[in-house]
Design a protein around this motif. Structure first.
Motif, PDB file in Angstrom:
ATOM      1  N   ARG A  10       0.900  -1.469   0.545  1.00 26.25           N
ATOM      2  CA  ARG A  10       0.250  -0.571  -0.138  1.00 26.25           C
ATOM      3  C   ARG A  10       0.891   0.909   0.087  1.00 26.25           C
ATOM      4  NH1 ARG A  10      -5.014   0.782   2.371  1.00 26.25           N
ATOM      5  NH2 ARG A  10      -5.417   3.335   2.424  1.00 26.25           N
ATOM      6  N   ALA A  11       0.702   2.203  -1.009  1.00 26.03           N
ATOM      7  CA  ALA A  11       1.013   3.298  -1.234  1.00 26.03           C
ATOM      8  C   ALA A  11       0.763   4.793   0.231  1.00 26.03           C
ATOM      9  CB  ALA A  11       1.698   3.792  -2.289  1.00 26.03           C
ATOM     10  N   GLY A  12       1.207   5.461   0.040  1.00 29.45           N
ATOM     11  CA  GLY A  12       1.274   6.625   0.973  1.00 29.45           C
ATOM     12  C   GLY A  12       1.640   8.192   0.851  1.00 29.45           C
ATOM     13  N   PRO A  13       1.453   8.786   1.090  1.00 30.88           N
ATOM     14  CA  PRO A  13       1.925  10.244   1.042  1.00 30.88           C
ATOM     15  C   PRO A  13       3.650  10.198   0.535  1.00 30.88           C
ATOM     16  CG  PRO A  13       0.605  10.817   2.326  1.00 30.88           C
ATOM     17  CD  PRO A  13       0.283   9.369   2.411  1.00 30.88           C
ATOM     18  N   ALA A  14       3.876   9.504   1.395  1.00 29.76           N
ATOM     19  CA  ALA A  14       5.680   9.246   1.154  1.00 29.76           C
ATOM     20  C   ALA A  14       6.129   9.203   0.062  1.00 29.76           C
ATOM     21  CB  ALA A  14       5.936   8.935   2.516  1.00 29.76           C
ATOM     22  N   GLY A  16       4.604   9.522  -2.649  1.00 26.16           N
ATOM     23  CA  GLY A  16       4.515  10.106  -4.427  1.00 26.16           C
ATOM     24  C   GLY A  16       5.565  10.340  -5.238  1.00 26.16           C
ATOM     25  N   ASP A  17       6.879  10.770  -4.509  1.00 25.34           N
ATOM     26  CA  ASP A  17       8.321  11.010  -5.794  1.00 25.34           C
ATOM     27  C   ASP A  17       7.868   9.227  -6.856  1.00 25.34           C
ATOM     28  OD1 ASP A  17       7.973  13.412  -4.989  1.00 25.34           O
ATOM     29  OD2 ASP A  17      10.471  12.988  -4.067  1.00 25.34           O
ATOM     30  N   ALA A  41      -0.898  17.075  -8.879  1.00 27.05           N
ATOM     31  CA  ALA A  41      -2.455  17.656  -7.633  1.00 27.05           C
ATOM     32  C   ALA A  41      -2.798  16.312  -7.367  1.00 27.05           C
ATOM     33  CB  ALA A  41      -2.905  18.430  -8.025  1.00 27.05           C
ATOM     34  N   ALA A  42      -3.340  15.797  -8.594  1.00 30.82           N
ATOM     35  CA  ALA A  42      -4.599  14.148  -8.516  1.00 30.82           C
ATOM     36  C   ALA A  42      -3.915  13.167  -7.516  1.00 30.82           C
ATOM     37  CB  ALA A  42      -5.032  14.016 -10.040  1.00 30.82           C
ATOM     38  N   LEU A  46      -5.210  12.041  -3.869  1.00 33.31           N
ATOM     39  CA  LEU A  46      -5.160   9.951  -3.624  1.00 33.31           C
ATOM     40  C   LEU A  46      -4.227   9.570  -2.183  1.00 33.31           C
ATOM     41  CD1 LEU A  46      -6.847   8.259  -5.629  1.00 33.31           C
ATOM     42  CD2 LEU A  46      -4.775   7.616  -5.738  1.00 33.31           C
ATOM     43  N   LEU A  47      -3.040   9.799  -2.284  1.00 30.34           N
ATOM     44  CA  LEU A  47      -2.705   9.554  -1.274  1.00 30.34           C
ATOM     45  C   LEU A  47      -2.941  10.108   0.045  1.00 30.34           C
ATOM     46  CD1 LEU A  47       1.052   9.297  -3.237  1.00 30.34           C
ATOM     47  CD2 LEU A  47      -0.502   7.642  -2.436  1.00 30.34           C
ATOM     48  N   ALA A  48      -3.371  11.470   0.147  1.00 31.94           N
ATOM     49  CA  ALA A  48      -3.860  12.157   1.466  1.00 31.94           C
ATOM     50  C   ALA A  48      -5.289  11.116   1.834  1.00 31.94           C
ATOM     51  CB  ALA A  48      -3.481  13.362   0.938  1.00 31.94           C
ATOM     52  N   ASP A  49      -6.121  10.804   0.228  1.00 34.25           N
ATOM     53  CA  ASP A  49      -7.800  11.271   1.521  1.00 34.25           C
ATOM     54  C   ASP A  49      -7.826   9.700   0.592  1.00 34.25           C
ATOM     55  OD1 ASP A  49      -9.912  11.135   1.275  1.00 34.25           O
ATOM     56  OD2 ASP A  49     -10.511  13.453   1.230  1.00 34.25           O
ATOM     57  N   GLU A  50      -8.212   8.595   1.567  1.00 33.18           N
ATOM     58  CA  GLU A  50      -8.802   7.495   0.780  1.00 33.18           C
ATOM     59  C   GLU A  50      -9.710   7.221   0.287  1.00 33.18           C
ATOM     60  OE1 GLU A  50      -8.046   4.650   4.431  1.00 33.18           O
ATOM     61  OE2 GLU A  50      -6.056   4.663   4.092  1.00 33.18           O
ATOM     62  N   ARG A  51     -10.653   8.749   0.657  1.00 27.73           N
ATOM     63  CA  ARG A  51     -12.183   8.090   0.135  1.00 27.73           C
ATOM     64  C   ARG A  51     -12.150   8.155  -1.246  1.00 27.73           C
ATOM     65  NH1 ARG A  51     -14.804  13.900   2.175  1.00 27.73           N
ATOM     66  NH2 ARG A  51     -12.496  13.908   1.454  1.00 27.73           N
ATOM     67  N   PHE A  52     -10.550   8.551  -1.794  1.00 26.40           N
ATOM     68  CA  PHE A  52     -10.984   8.791  -3.627  1.00 26.40           C
ATOM     69  C   PHE A  52      -9.970   7.449  -4.337  1.00 26.40           C
ATOM     70  CE2 PHE A  52      -9.216  13.447  -3.015  1.00 26.40           C
ATOM     71  CZ  PHE A  52     -11.151  13.850  -3.332  1.00 26.40           C
ATOM     72  N   GLY A  53      -9.630   6.971  -3.394  1.00 25.56           N
ATOM     73  CA  GLY A  53      -9.202   5.518  -3.895  1.00 25.56           C
ATOM     74  C   GLY A  53      -8.134   4.947  -3.198  1.00 25.56           C
ATOM     75  N   ARG A  54      -7.175   3.630  -3.713  1.00 24.29           N
ATOM     76  CA  ARG A  54      -6.010   3.462  -2.947  1.00 24.29           C
ATOM     77  C   ARG A  54      -4.653   3.096  -4.565  1.00 24.29           C
ATOM     78  NH1 ARG A  54      -9.054   3.423  -0.055  1.00 24.29           N
ATOM     79  NH2 ARG A  54      -9.766   2.310   1.628  1.00 24.29           N
ATOM     80  N   ALA A  55      -3.619   3.583  -3.894  1.00 17.12           N
ATOM     81  CA  ALA A  55      -2.293   3.035  -4.665  1.00 17.12           C
ATOM     82  C   ALA A  55      -1.403   2.219  -3.380  1.00 17.12           C
ATOM     83  CB  ALA A  55      -1.631   4.435  -5.128  1.00 17.12           C
TER      84      ALA A  55
END
Length: 166
Positions: A10-14, A16-17, A41-42, A46-55
Motif C-alpha cells: 500500500r502506498a502513502g503520501p511519502a 509520491g515521488d 496534484a491528483a 489520492l494518496l492523502a484521502d482514502e475516499r478517492f481510492g487506493r494506490a
C-alpha cells in the motif's frame, strides 16, 4: 519475519515521488500526455484521502517493479459502490512474474474490505496480452465505448484526440 516476493504494498503520501516517476514511465510507454502540476496534484490528493481510492507499489527483490491505482465510485447499474483500476503499470524487466495477476487480487481484496460490488478497468484494443490476462481473471468486455468529455477549465477537449498529445 521475511516477506513474500514479489508483492504489492500500500502506498502513502511519502511514496509520491516514486509513484510519479513510474506514472511518467507509464504515460511515455502508452503515449499519454503527462501534465505536470495536474497529475502531481491528483496523485497527492489520492494518496492523502482514502475516499478517492487506493494506490500500491509492486516490489520485487527490493526494487520498485510497478504501481497500481484503484479509484472509487458509485453506480446504480452495478448496485452501489464500484471501483476502477485507473492505472496498472509493471516495468518491463518485471513482466511475466505474475505481478499483474497479483495486482488484480490485491485490488479485489481491497474491494471486499470497502464494500465494492464491481471492479472495472479499461484496456487498449491492441493490448491483447492484457486482454487475455483480464479475461482469465473473470473480467468481461462490454459492447460499449468509454467516452470522455473534459469539464474543468484546465482541461482541453482534444486531450485524447490531439496527435501531438500522444
Amino acid at each position: 519475519m521475511a516477506t513474500t516476493d514479489p508483492r504489492w504494498e500500500r502506498a502513502g503520501p511519502a511514496d509520491g515521488d516514486l509513484l510519479l516517476e513510474m506514472v511518467r514511465e507509464f504515460y511515455a510507454h502508452e503515449r499519454l500526455r503527462f501534465r505536470p502540476g495536474r497529475t502531481d496534484a491528483a496523485l497527492a490528493a489520492l494518496l492523502a484521502d482514502e475516499r478517492f481510492g487506493r494506490a500500491w507499489i509492486a516490489r520485487s527483490g527490493g526494487a520498485a517493479a510497478g504501481y497500481l491505482v484503484m479509484t472509487l465510485g458509485y453506480s446504480l447499474e452495478f448496485g452501489g459502490r464500484d471501483a476502477f483500476v485507473d492505472e496498472l503499470w509493471i516495468r518491463d524487466s518485471f513482466r511475466g512474474a505474475g505481478l499483474g495477476r497479483l495486482a488484480i487480487a490485491t485490488a479485489e481484496e481491497a474491494c471486499r474490505e470497502l464494500g465494492v460490488h464491481a471492479l472495472h478497468l479499461e484496456v487498449d484494443h491492441v493490448n491483447t496480452g492484457a486482454q487475455r490476462l483480464y479475461r482469465s481473471l473473470g473480467f468481461e468486455a462490454h459492447d460499449r465505448y468509454l467516452w470522455t468529455r473534459w469539464v474543468s477549465e484546465d482541461s482541453t477537449a482534444k486531450e485524447y484526440g490531439d496527435a501531438d498529445a500522444r
